[in-house]
Write a protein that holds these residues in place. Structure first.
Motif, short mmCIF file in Angstrom:
data_model
loop_
_atom_site.label_atom_id
_atom_site.label_comp_id
_atom_site.label_asym_id
_atom_site.label_seq_id
_atom_site.Cartn_x
_atom_site.Cartn_y
_atom_site.Cartn_z
N ASP A 17 103.08 -6.64 37.01
CA ASP A 17 102.46 -6.13 38.23
C ASP A 17 102.87 -6.92 39.48
O ASP A 17 102.48 -6.57 40.59
CB ASP A 17 100.94 -6.11 38.10
N SER A 60 104.25 -4.99 42.37
CA SER A 60 103.39 -4.37 43.37
C SER A 60 103.24 -5.24 44.61
O SER A 60 102.76 -4.77 45.64
CB SER A 60 101.99 -4.11 42.78
N ASP A 110 100.44 2.94 37.56
CA ASP A 110 99.39 1.93 37.62
C ASP A 110 99.72 0.75 36.71
O ASP A 110 100.65 0.79 35.91
CB ASP A 110 98.05 2.55 37.18
N SER A 111 98.88 -0.29 36.83
CA SER A 111 99.01 -1.46 35.95
C SER A 111 98.25 -1.20 34.65
O SER A 111 97.15 -0.64 34.67
CB SER A 111 98.45 -2.71 36.63
N ASN A 170 103.74 -1.89 34.45
CA ASN A 170 103.46 -1.61 35.86
C ASN A 170 104.67 -0.87 36.42
O ASN A 170 105.81 -1.24 36.15
CB ASN A 170 103.21 -2.90 36.64
N ASN A 228 94.97 1.46 40.39
CA ASN A 228 95.47 0.56 41.44
C ASN A 228 95.07 1.02 42.83
O ASN A 228 94.70 0.20 43.69
CB ASN A 228 97.00 0.49 41.36
#
Length: 867
Positions: free
Chosen positions: A568, A571, A676-677, A716, A746
């Protein structure tokens, strides 16, 4: 010093080669404290009291009292961060020398021995097994240096020669290391009993001695109350939380095993966690210790008293209640029987008191008795050598040879003309035997190379400095690679990780609840989520370059130890890259404080459910409805069972190998439907001892040890890409404790964090002990909440008016606040610091008044007023 220097040069220890003296805690803990020591003295003196480099923040006066107040540490000010290992080597050599010097000074001043015999006993004391075994625990090794001075001061106090030496050196012992000082204080009580029994003259004298002993001992301790009282408060909240409640009247092991510790080289790695006491003092010291009790020139009452003290000391080495007493009612975590240096001192003290009466020869009966004891040690060790990892035929043969030679030297008939020759032989023998034990013991250990220390340290220092030059605000730095858990201390980073015996219990408890690895004396911020990263002000992350595919090329010829999977990080905003590392910025990170709902004060402890805890935390600080959810449990698309029976339920299921002789594994596959994670929760049973994890056929990085459920980021920005997770059995059974796959929303999490940022605190003045800045509260009935660990030393002010801080989440400092614009100020002073300061001043004054009449100044003043 010469012997140890030659040995270290032969081992090519830096600066004489590419090895270092760092091993175990010296390399994983103390060296970072030494870097912190230097940085604090030269640049950040306020960190003597509090530092945000201690996990997520904590008091430091207790750490200084335990780890850092040795005067030898001042030598480190002359060494750079990369060369600090050379400074540690120098301190080690000096401490060996000063141990011998202090014991020699004691023997000479007491007229117990002189000349070459003094040097012999000083060498035995300097190279006693406790000193050698605890070379890697430099924080304790001032105690053997100070103990002879304290005992000399005790004699002076009893004989009314010099009242200053005893309280001065005892106070220095408490100041240097209160833990060792506590053990010395227990021994002083035993020594007082021995002295009063041996030199009893009258009840009146005894009462005066008791009075002087109690008063001077108490004043010695109270004169450093400025340190001890705040430290005691710290201990109540850290080590004091683990005090043993149940004491068993039991023998911890067969006492005969102690005999094996009188052989050459009786120390290795296996002795560190659960070994036996280190008692080797050399053959001559051991023989003369036994002979003391047969000495016809010693009074019966003195020998009986010495026997009782010896029984208590040796009984403490295997009888649990006494063992616990010496260690402050807590079983040591590694390095057992830490007080055994006192036993060695006592043995050498009695041996030195016996040498003059055996300078010519040993009576036949006594020689026969001692010979049987030595033969017993050899026979027992030989028969049971397979039970002791440190014993070999070679070391037993060497021990036997030294035993025989020691008896021969002691039995040499020596008139006056041959006495010098005997003393030379005595000294030569001691040097050879103690050096042999020194070499064999230390050869059993392995050490960090200079590259293994300096290269990761250089990378961390470079990353920390790059970030600090770009950002002057408060922030914490998450580590995806590390050298130790104390990297933050060493490199002026607020890294969220920490390893210390004085870690407050609330911190590992909190880490355990949010899904991070924790233990009684350590925490590691390695398994964060967007929620914890942002709420804890983890603004930057440092990672190995191409950390998902580390090899010798990307790591420039040495490994940067990767802590965890953090897919992640993609991100977050990429900021910088060098040959070894990358730096990311968490653009959603919050400052140290922000407004939250009053429900923050009602969050309860939730262990082994980090998803639930993080959800409750974010809902409270974002004023969200309690039922708002950020994580969703999802199923795997496909599960393959190899050499174990298939089951439909995975979470908390137990699997068994079908064929114990073959490899068993379970392969879990899923394909993310969003970017998303995704996080995998792992119960404490799913650690390295029970299972080996693979992510997409590569070994999955996760912190090795944890005692509560953790979260591992496995995907992710991986929409429509199949993810494979493999669990390879390490034992015949595997329990998938709390094994669940979660998808984080997220977008929802980011929106909540942005909402919190609207009512966040922006400190304008910033130090580790003083923070001031404005905040705008847009709603009524809010709480000002921080991620500063609560401590009663913090004072809080709203618009210059003091308010009472509260503890929320059983961890953090917070307090109610009204709607509107406010100036928030937080100031820290160690609890009871000023009380301790006044007690110290008064105690020192009383000591001065009591003792000044013993000085020349008093006599001069008396004559002047008489004239």
């Amino acid at each position: 010093m010469g012997i140890s220097l030659v040995y270290f040069i032969s081992r090519q220890m830096f600066p004489f080669g590419n090895n270092t003296i760092l091993t175990v805690d010296l390399g994983q803990q103390y060296v970072d404290f030494y870097s912190f020591f230097k940085d604090t003295l030269l640049h950040h003196p306020e960190r003597f009291f509090f530092s945000f480099s201690k996990a997520i923040g904590g008091q430091m006066i207790g750490e200084w009292a335990y780890y850092l107040l040795s005067p030898f540490n001042l030598i480190l000010l002359f060494f750079s961060q990369q060369n600090i290992t050379a400074g540690i080597l120098l301190i080690t050599i000096l401490k060996y020398g000063f141990s011998g010097l202090s014991f020699a000074y004691f023997l000479e001043k007491r007229k117990i021995t002189d000349g070459l015999i003094t040097i012999s006993f000083a060498t035995s004391y300097a190279f006693m097994a406790w000193n050698v075994a605890n070379q890697l625990n430099l924080i304790w090794t001032d105690a053997p240096i100070l103990l002879p001075f304290i005992i000399l001061g005790f004699f002076n106090l009893m004989e009314k020669k010099n009242y200053w030496l005893y309280p001065l050196t005892l106070a220095l012992m408490f100041l240097d290391n209160y833990y060792m000082g506590y053990m010395v204080a227990i021994f002083l009580c035993l020594f007082f009993i021995w002295y009063q029994t041996s030199y009893f003259s009258s009840i009146q004298t005894l009462l005066k001695n008791i009075r002087n002993f109690i008063i001077h001992s108490f004043l010695a301790a109270s004169s450093v109350a400025v340190l001890l009282i705040p430290t005691f408060y710290t201990l109540i909240n850290s080590k004091g939380q683990y005090t043993e409640q149940n004491i068993h009247l039991k023998i911890e092991y067969n006492p005969l095993k102690i005999l094996s510790k009188f052989t050459i080289g009786s120390f290795d790695f296996e002795q560190m966690p659960t070994g036996y006491p280190n008692l080797f003092i050399g053959s001559l010291g051991l023989i003369l210790f036994f002979l003391y009790f047969f000495n016809p020139n010693k009074q019966i009452k003195e020998k009986i008293s010495a026997s009782l003290v010896s029984i208590l000391l040796f009984g403490s080495l295997f009888f649990e209640p006494l063992d616990l007493l010496w260690h402050g009612m807590q079983f040591p975590v590694w390095y057992p029987y830490r007080f055994s240096f006192i036993v060695s001192f006592w043995m050498l003290f009695l041996a030195a008191n016996a040498i003059q009466d055996y300078s010519v020869s040993i009576p036949k009966f006594q020689a026969a008795f001692v010979s049987l004891l030595l033969i017993g040690i050899i026979i027992y060790s030989w028969i049971n050598q397979n039970k002791f990892s440190y014993i070999s035929k070679e070391t037993l043969i060497l021990t036997s040879v030294f035993f025989v030679l020691a008896l021969v030297i002691l039995n040499m008939h020596s008139g006056f003309e041959r006495l010098i020759l005997k003393k030379i032989l005595f000294l030569s023998f001691v040097i050879i035997e103690l050096s042999t034990n020194f070499i064999y013991s230390l050869n059993n250990l392995s050490y960090l190379s200079q590259d293994e220390f300096a290269n990761p340290s250089a990378a961390l220092s470079k990353n920390s400095q790059w970030i600090s030059h770009k950002d002057s605000s408060f922030y914490r730095i998450g580590q995806i690679y590390s050298r130790t858990k104390n990297d933050g201390l060493a490199h002026n980073m607020n890294s969220g990780s920490y390893f210390s015996s004085a870690l407050e219990k609330t911190i590992p408890d909190f880490y355990g609840m949010i899904g991070q690895p924790d233990g009684d004396n350590y925490v590691t911020y390695s398994n964060g989520t967007l929620i914890t990263d942002s709420l804890l002000a983890m603004k930057y992350f440092i990672a190995p370059r191409n950390y998902a595919e580390l090899d010798s090329t990307t790591s420039q010829g040495y490994p940067l130890m990767q802590l965890s999977q953090r897919q992640d990080l993609s991100s977050y905003k990429y900021l910088h890259e060098d040959r070894r590392t990358k730096i990311f910025k968490n653009q959603f990170s919050l400052p140290l404080g922000y407004a939250s709902n009053a429900s923050i004060s009602k969050i309860h402890n939730i262990f082994d459910n980090p998803i639930g805890y993080q959800t409750n935390w974010l809902n409270s600080v974002s004023n969200s409805m309690p039922q708002t959810r950020y994580f969703t449990a999802i199923n795997f698309n496909h599960v393959i069972f190899s050499n174990t029976k298939q089951q439909t339920t995975l979470t908390n299921a137990t699997f068994k190998k079908s064929n114990p002789n073959k490899v068993a594994k379970i392969i879990f596959k899923f394909t993310p439907k969003t970017n998303d994670s995704y996080y995998l929760s792992l119960g404490s049973n799913l650690d390295k001892d029970n299972v080996e994890w693979y992510l997409n056929d590569e070994k999955m990085n996760n912190y090795d040890t944890f005692r509560h459920t953790t979260l591992v980021n496995v995907a992710n920005h991986a929409k429509n890409h199949e993810i494979t997770i493999t669990a390879k059995f390490k034992n015949d059974n595997l329990w998938l404790e709390n094994f669940v796959l979660y998808q984080m929303d997220n977008k929802l999490v980011k929106s909540k964090i942005k909402k919190i940022a609207e009512q966040s605190w922006q400190p304008k003045y910033l130090s580790d002990t003083h923070l001031t800045g404005p905040i705008h509260i847009s709603k009524s009935h809010q709480w000002f909440t921080t991620t500063i660990p609560y401590n009663s030393g913090w004072k809080a002010y709203i618009d210059d008016k003091e308010v009472t801080p509260k503890k929320v989440q059983n961890t953090f400092l917070a307090f109610p606040i009204n709607k509107g614009k406010h100036q928030i100020t937080l100031k820290y002073t160690p609890p009871y610091f000023f009380l301790g300061l006044w007690i110290s001043i008064i105690s020192i004054g009383i000591l001065g008044i009591i003792n000044i009449k013993e000085t020349h100044i008093y006599n001069h003043l008396k004559k002047m007023f008489q004239n």
